[in-house]
Write a protein that holds these residues in place. Sequence first.
Motif, PDB file in Angstrom:
ATOM      1  N   ARG A 172     -14.433  -6.169  -5.402  1.00  0.00           N
ATOM      2  CA  ARG A 172     -14.082  -5.357  -4.301  1.00  0.00           C
ATOM      3  C   ARG A 172     -15.326  -5.140  -3.498  1.00  0.00           C
TER       4      ARG A 172
ATOM      5  N   VAL B 294      -8.472   0.407   5.716  1.00  0.00           N
ATOM      6  CA  VAL B 294      -8.500   2.002   5.093  1.00  0.00           C
ATOM      7  C   VAL B 294      -8.611   2.598   6.336  1.00  0.00           C
TER       8      VAL B 294
ATOM      9  N   VAL C  96      -2.963   0.841  -4.160  1.00  0.00           N
ATOM     10  CA  VAL C  96      -2.748  -0.744  -3.764  1.00  0.00           C
ATOM     11  C   VAL C  96      -2.002  -1.244  -5.099  1.00  0.00           C
TER      12      VAL C  96
ATOM     13  N   PRO D  46      -5.158   3.686   1.877  1.00  0.00           N
ATOM     14  CA  PRO D  46      -4.987   2.393   1.954  1.00  0.00           C
ATOM     15  C   PRO D  46      -3.776   2.019   3.070  1.00  0.00           C
ATOM     16  N   ASN D  47      -4.049   0.774   3.911  1.00  0.00           N
ATOM     17  CA  ASN D  47      -2.906   0.834   4.766  1.00  0.00           C
ATOM     18  C   ASN D  47      -2.472  -0.501   4.988  1.00  0.00           C
TER      19      ASN D  47
ATOM     20  N   VAL E  84      -7.486  -5.508   2.416  1.00  0.00           N
ATOM     21  CA  VAL E  84      -6.725  -4.034   2.598  1.00  0.00           C
ATOM     22  C   VAL E  84      -7.632  -3.202   3.700  1.00  0.00           C
TER      23      VAL E  84
ATOM     24  N   ASP F 225      -5.623  -1.106  -6.986  1.00  0.00           N
ATOM     25  CA  ASP F 225      -6.744  -0.206  -6.670  1.00  0.00           C
ATOM     26  C   ASP F 225      -6.279   1.224  -6.322  1.00  0.00           C
TER      27      ASP F 225
ATOM     28  N   THR G  27       0.852  -1.202  -0.048  1.00  0.00           N
ATOM     29  CA  THR G  27       0.127  -0.086   0.002  1.00  0.00           C
ATOM     30  C   THR G  27       0.902   1.296  -0.091  1.00  0.00           C
TER      31      THR G  27
ATOM     32  N   LEU H  91      -8.977   3.991  -3.118  1.00  0.00           N
ATOM     33  CA  LEU H  91      -8.926   4.222  -1.704  1.00  0.00           C
ATOM     34  C   LEU H  91      -8.380   5.405  -1.296  1.00  0.00           C
TER      35      LEU H  91
ATOM     36  N   ILE I  13      -2.458  -4.680   4.534  1.00  0.00           N
ATOM     37  CA  ILE I  13      -2.660  -5.530   3.694  1.00  0.00           C
ATOM     38  C   ILE I  13      -1.945  -6.835   3.931  1.00  0.00           C
TER      39      ILE I  13
END
Length: 335
Positions: free
Chosen positions: A248, A226, A191, A210-211, A224, A204, A169, A207, A213
């Motif tokens: 998703r 968020v 991502v 994103p953090n 993932v 992706d 991410t 988002l 994963i």
Amino acid sequence: MIASRRSVLAAGLALAAAPAVAAETTPRLRRLSPALDRMIAPGTEPEVIATGIRWAEGPVWVPGGNYLLFSDPPANIVRRWQRGKGVSAALNPSGAAGTDPALVREPGANGLALDANGALLIANSGGRSIDRVDLKTGRRTVLADRHAGKRFNSPNDLHVASDGAIWFTDPPYGFQDGDASPLKEQPVNGVYRRRPDGTVDLIDGTLTRPNGIALSPDERRLYVSVSDDAAPRIMVYDVDRSGHVTNRRMLLDARAMLASGGAGLPDGMKVARDGTLVCSVPGGMMLMTPEAEPLGLIEQGAPIANCAFGETGRALFLAANDRILRIALRPGWQG
């Protein structure tokens, strides 16, 4: 029916995440389902094994040396913890040296992982790259620092697939000014997947933050987190045999948990070999089923950012704000 079930789960998770005592600092495990007992023995509580960290992140267990590595992005250090030896510096600087503090908020390494050969993989927030470090020689190699000719923002977390692909991410948390930073080149907070041949694919780009994963054990699901305080959530995607990502959807809506007073946001995560998710949420670190049914919550009245299994599956280590926690696991569950 799905929306109704999600609402019930969200309400239950919000109650679980609400701190019993607002100023609580002693870490504890809250049992939310009898199913937790096969993972963690009743009466087991977390222990503090390291303190004095500016912001603990990215723990990874190194089996070859029987030690834990964890990062401290704002301090630009990766530290080592080993039983009987305590804590020492392993990489300093861990990310980029000589960054401008007016522009760069987190110059150091963030997420950590190991590749199939035991080398350390780093989501290098300050260096804006994915790096490999040989733990024997210290030699560092940049594996990826751009997509479509533009530099990454500040890679945050990563997961290594069985084929050697690195899923990661790239939020803007390493910048002082976030999306408004003059350093930002990417039009999205993405991502990504770095294939074994070095090709980087955007998975992706929609988002906001994103953090954490992770992939499921069969690698047919991608998770993932968020960490957007306006819409905190955990997303899930289907992954086919060729690595193509579809369908998703939101697995967990964490807005109620945050509104109830839970500290932190969805952040790092790991997936156990039976598919159980161990996810940072507002309120602490949640153990839950792949359907987001809560099993247990490790809490301390402050955010818990990330976690890692270690000691041949006998322990879960947690990067918990300014300290590292360890909780014993049932033998045989994860090891």
